[in-house]
Design an enzyme around this catalytic site. Structure first.
Site, PDB file in Angstrom:
ATOM      1  N   TYR A 441       0.813  -1.239   0.000  1.00  0.00           N
ATOM      2  CA  TYR A 441       0.000   0.000   0.000  1.00  0.00           C
ATOM      3  C   TYR A 441       0.837   1.276   0.000  1.00  0.00           C
ATOM      4  O   TYR A 441       2.052   1.219   0.105  1.00  0.00           O
ATOM      5  CB  TYR A 441      -1.094  -0.032   1.052  1.00  0.00           C
ATOM      6  CG  TYR A 441      -0.798  -0.046   2.530  1.00  0.00           C
ATOM      7  CD1 TYR A 441       0.459   0.224   3.059  1.00  0.00           C
ATOM      8  CD2 TYR A 441      -1.840  -0.294   3.417  1.00  0.00           C
ATOM      9  CE1 TYR A 441       0.656   0.227   4.432  1.00  0.00           C
ATOM     10  CE2 TYR A 441      -1.647  -0.286   4.802  1.00  0.00           C
ATOM     11  CZ  TYR A 441      -0.396  -0.026   5.294  1.00  0.00           C
ATOM     12  OH  TYR A 441      -0.210  -0.019   6.642  1.00  0.00           O
ATOM     13  N   GLU A 442       0.166   2.389  -0.203  1.00  0.00           N
ATOM     14  CA  GLU A 442       0.838   3.692  -0.395  1.00  0.00           C
ATOM     15  C   GLU A 442       1.843   3.648  -1.545  1.00  0.00           C
ATOM     16  O   GLU A 442       2.900   4.262  -1.477  1.00  0.00           O
ATOM     17  CB  GLU A 442       1.541   4.153   0.892  1.00  0.00           C
ATOM     18  CG  GLU A 442       0.651   4.357   2.085  1.00  0.00           C
ATOM     19  CD  GLU A 442      -0.484   5.350   1.869  1.00  0.00           C
ATOM     20  OE1 GLU A 442      -0.362   6.183   0.954  1.00  0.00           O
ATOM     21  OE2 GLU A 442      -1.491   5.270   2.589  1.00  0.00           O
ATOM     22  N   GLY A 443       1.491   2.946  -2.592  1.00  0.00           N
ATOM     23  CA  GLY A 443       2.396   2.788  -3.733  1.00  0.00           C
ATOM     24  C   GLY A 443       3.217   1.532  -3.547  1.00  0.00           C
ATOM     25  O   GLY A 443       4.089   1.475  -2.682  1.00  0.00           O
TER      26      GLY A 443
END
Lengths: 598, 598
Positions: A441-443
């Site tokens: 997550y978050e890229g």
């Protein structure tokens, strides 16, 4: 069954000795962060983590969150609500917040430490206030004065929570494919319509209101990513006096079932003409969202460290207590039926790998978080610029490397448990399942690597990376003739040379074939992470040596630091050369096959 | 949602082209393994795996096994019983069994291929017949004629299952701490009393009887591991006519809750004076158990490969279909809203890492499994000896390296899915949870490394490792002047040099300080695995080139092999040098800390 003690001695070392924090006393908020205050804050955070959050970690995983379809509501695991109340009332949501909105204005650096402690004790729980803080930051930076007045005090007090709404079924990394629409209603507000997925804390029973930050497209705007705007969409509309008004048309449509972080509600969010207000400029939503994301990415790096720390502590206790086999160099526990497994070199290898990561990563992360404070608070423009550059450069490196290692270390610690680690009787397997999300997550971590080589290296003609190299070269030059530091100086110089060669290779080969950059990106990120850690460990060794030479503090503590710094040179740093060889092998082997040949 | 197609083309390549199996037609059973027979067998196995076992993989994970406390019985997941019936009736349990007991006598090599297919489709299910085969082997090698007559035909037919009972709560790796007792009853049988844990398939509802092989101590025997004996303890006693008699006092006391392989029943087994019979000599139980364990260890290596293969196939399909972003070298899918993510170099890096492992590992595993056939079936004593040596040397290497990579690859494939990979909507997360056990059971991977450096290297004055080196040196010498093979020859020579240096370092330093062996063991195992794979890939490249030169077969298939062989050189093999540096750093950094300093 689960062990956790917040590593307060290590924080004290990093802050007082390694970073020499008192020297920054002239910055806003830093005067309030004197060593004894910090010690008191960390002590309170440790208490909350160990006594309130940790006992809910396993039960939260087992119980998970429950979706109540009729009410479209979510029930968090038993105990979360009471724990959140204690958390907010203790002022933890306000710690680094702007005093203008009720915050305590303490350095972000301190916030990082406290977050590591909370996340280690209960990752799923810590995500709720973590995302609120991201929403706070986006509104603080990009919101109108009215938006700030309306939302920030409640986010700071923890009475309300915040969320980030980016992903849709057809678009995750590629937000240009977004379909959620925001139609102007003529009164300054917008009607938001669309479906968002994987919204952490999208619906919960912890707070009275939720402040959704939602990316959407205003019809008629530019195509793709350039037509995306950011909106604030409260769950309950807020009256002029701050009171809660009607329920907004922003409903949770269901929960995702996941491999881990089961105590955190991962929601499908349906916006059915929900009322929202533009945050920042129209069509410039990505800029505002990046404010949240950069902060969130460093926060995710910290989650990698946090899970590695708690996994380590539990594996260490198991290794000290499990009696199995005899040391190959002779019996070490003659009064027992066998020796504790910590005598075995290969068990130590695993524990040392993790310990060495934890302490190096913690020092590097706090050093980086301090750049965040300097970026916003230093009176010196040049310091602000350099700090911002360094933050931007290292954020993807720390996000990807720390979460990869956090997961790998949770796996190594599970291995120390042998068969017990695979059973749910011990916490090791949950740490592995929880840790896994950090890499995604978050890229996803591959996106971090692309951000590093495709954006961060090239920005301002390489100003950030050349400043980074300059700092390392100065460190190497300054240590000339220092016999104690020689092994670290050599190691750092070798890593610096490998990283320099890799950077030259990229500059020569990436423009002629962009795939060379893509194919090299992941190894390049690792190479930079190892180089940054080499500089960090050199600083740690130097700091510890100085303390020993002056006869200050706990001798065994500083000797352990130096021994661990040696381990880093022997066992972690040698990988740089293989990364360089892989980078220089170029895109051809990676790109050789057609899609059909896979 | 889950994709799986048995890799039958790759088997055909490895068997017919790479191993040139027809040359072994004079060995028992090999004449029955002509290419068209093998193709037919693999086709049937593929059908069973894809149509019967695969559909039960996810449901088996979700449902798990149920313990019925009143009856002390276990219910396997819905569908497992019917699938097992189909499996046994199809003759799959009999495939490599001795024809004297109803087996088909086919090469172990073929058994390995079929096991990979079944395990990929449903790891939990495949463990049931897998452990039966281990019990079969132990009884076949060490049982009395009567024991063989009693048990082998039923194990071969699959009517009965088998288990391995080693672990107790206080002893896993260190079996010398065993407490289970076997007291002679005076009639040639023993009363077995004790608790065994983590017994895979200890109780189930698939078969009419279960043949437990149990390690226990005969009172008055030697202390520690030298006093351990092996017993056969049937769930139902067997009459002289083969009919099932009274229920033996061997009961399941409960199931373990685990991170993965939830479809397989992991049992606590309570032996309360259960009747058992000695297998092999008294106090020589470990020798008999090693027969099972060595076979089981190669079987576990194969599980690592199997999970890597199915994880790869699913990630590949996702990468070909998920549209997200545009290629950095220009639009590849102009008619779609975005390009399939397989265009991105870092996605390819992950897929190629896994593909390259799968194909290299498969060829190496089958090459090794063929040594198993030669060890028992070759008329040439020297070939039998060399084959046994090679098997013994490579078994720990393959067990540890293949399961580590199987897990790492499942994680990489999950990463290809992005956020979807963390949800239970896709199979990726189950593959990761299932894969994790491979690194732990049948001897944790650190134990494999210790077996390699502590036992296998030294055995017969290094005869096995020197023969292994000799074979590699011959391969290198034979390829002198071959321009096509030059990159692989160079790569193999470099790896051989690193491995040779590491071996010399061990010989010089391990005797003076055993911890040097322990601290080096894991990196040494990886170094040997990479060297063996380098030799394998060189052979694959050479084989594929020969087919292309002769214009035989599918051109694209052989070109893909050569491209993948190049990828191995570029991206996997460079790690050998870092392993060597770590090995040579010695035990000091690993052993520096006291237990308290951790």
């Amino acid at each position: 069954m689960t062990t956790y003690r917040a590593p307060v001695e290590d924080y004290a070392f990093v802050l007082n000795d390694y970073l020499a924090l008192p020297q920054y006393g002239n910055l806003p908020g830093f005067a309030d962060a004197a060593p004894d205050t910090v010690e008191a804050i960390l002590g309170e955070a440790a208490k909350l983590a160990e006594e309130v959050l940790l006992p809910l970690n396993q039960s939260g995983d087992r119980e998970g969150c429950i979706y109540n379809a009729a009410a479209k509501s979510v029930t968090t695991p038993t105990g979360f609500k009471a724990a959140y109340k204690t958390f907010a009332e203790g002022g933890w949501t306000a710690m680094t917040g702007d005093p203008d909105y009720g915050g305590q204005g303490l350095p972000a650096l301190l916030g990082s430490m406290v977050s590591e402690i909370f996340c280690a004790a209960n990752w799923s729980f810590a995500m709720y206030p973590g995302l609120s803080h991201g929403a706070y930051s986006a509104l603080h930076t990009h919101g109108t004065p009215e938006q700030k007045r309306t939302y920030l005090p409640k986010l700071v007090s923890g009475e309300w929570a915040g969320t980030m709404n980016l992903t849709e079924p057809q678009c995750g990394t590629d937000l240009g494919l977004m379909r959620t629409k925001a139609e102007p209603k003529g009164d300054g507000s917008y009607a938001i319509t669309g479906t968002k997925i994987w919204i952490s804390g999208g619906e919960q029973d912890l707070t009275a209101n939720t402040v959704h930050l939602v990316l959407a497209k205003i019809p008629g705007g530019p195509d793709g990513i350039k037509g995306v705007s950011l909106f604030v969409v409260p769950k309950f509309l807020v009256g002029a006096d701050g009171s809660l008004g009607p329920r907004n048309k922003a409903f949770c449509g269901g929960l995702d079932h996941k491999m881990g972080i089961n105590g955190n509600a991962t929601c499908v969010m349906n916006y059915d003409g929900a009322t929202g207000w533009l945050v920042g400029e129209a069509h410039k939503g990505m800029r505002a969202m990046f404010t949240m994301m950069n902060e969130a990415r460093l926060g995710v790096a910290l989650q990698g460290l946090a899970i590695s720390e708690i996994a380590y502590q539990n594996a260490r206790e198991f290794a000290k207590n499990r009696l199995q086999g005899r040391s190959i160099t002779g019996v070490k526990n003659p009064n027992g039926p066998a020796d504790p497994i910590i005598v075995h070199p290969d068990v130590r290898r695993m524990l040392m790998d993790v310990k060495c990561f934890n302490e190096g990563a913690r020092a590097l992360l706090l050093w980086t978080a301090l750049r965040g404070d300097l970026e916003t608070k230093s009176p010196d423009e040049k310091v602000r610029e350099t700090s911002a550059d360094t933050m931007a450069l290292l954020t993807p490196v720390l996000k990807a490397y720390f979460t990869d290692q956090g997961f790998a270390n949770a796996v190594k610690c599970q291995q120390v448990f042998g068969g017990s680690g695979f059973t749910k009787e011990y916490p090791a397997e949950q740490f592995v399942r929880d840790a896994r999300i950090g890499m995604i997550y978050e890229g996803a971590n591959g996106i971090q690597a692309l951000d590093l080589v495709g954006r961060k290296l090239a920005a301002n003609n390489g100003r950030a990376v050349f400043a980074f190299f300059g700092e390392i070269d100065k460190t190497i030059a300054d240590s000339k003739g220092n016999a104690f530091l020689a092994p670290w100086t050599e190691g750092l110089a070798r890593a610096r040379k490998d990283l320099g060669e890799a950077t030259d290779w990229l500059m020569t080969n990436a423009l002629s074939d962009f795939d060379n950059a893509g194919a090299a990106s992941y190894d390049y990120l690792y190479l930079m992470a190892l180089t940054a850690l080499a500089a960090t460990w050199m600083g740690i060794a130097q700091t510890a040596k100085a303390k020993l030479d002056r006869g200050e503090g706990d001798k065994a503590f500083y000797e352990t630091k130096i021994a661990t710094a040696r381990y880093f040179l022997a066992r972690a740093l040698p990988d740089t050369s293989a990364h360089l060889v892989k980078i220089k092998s170029g895109a051809a082997p990676v790109m050789a096959l057609t899609a059909e040949q896979f």
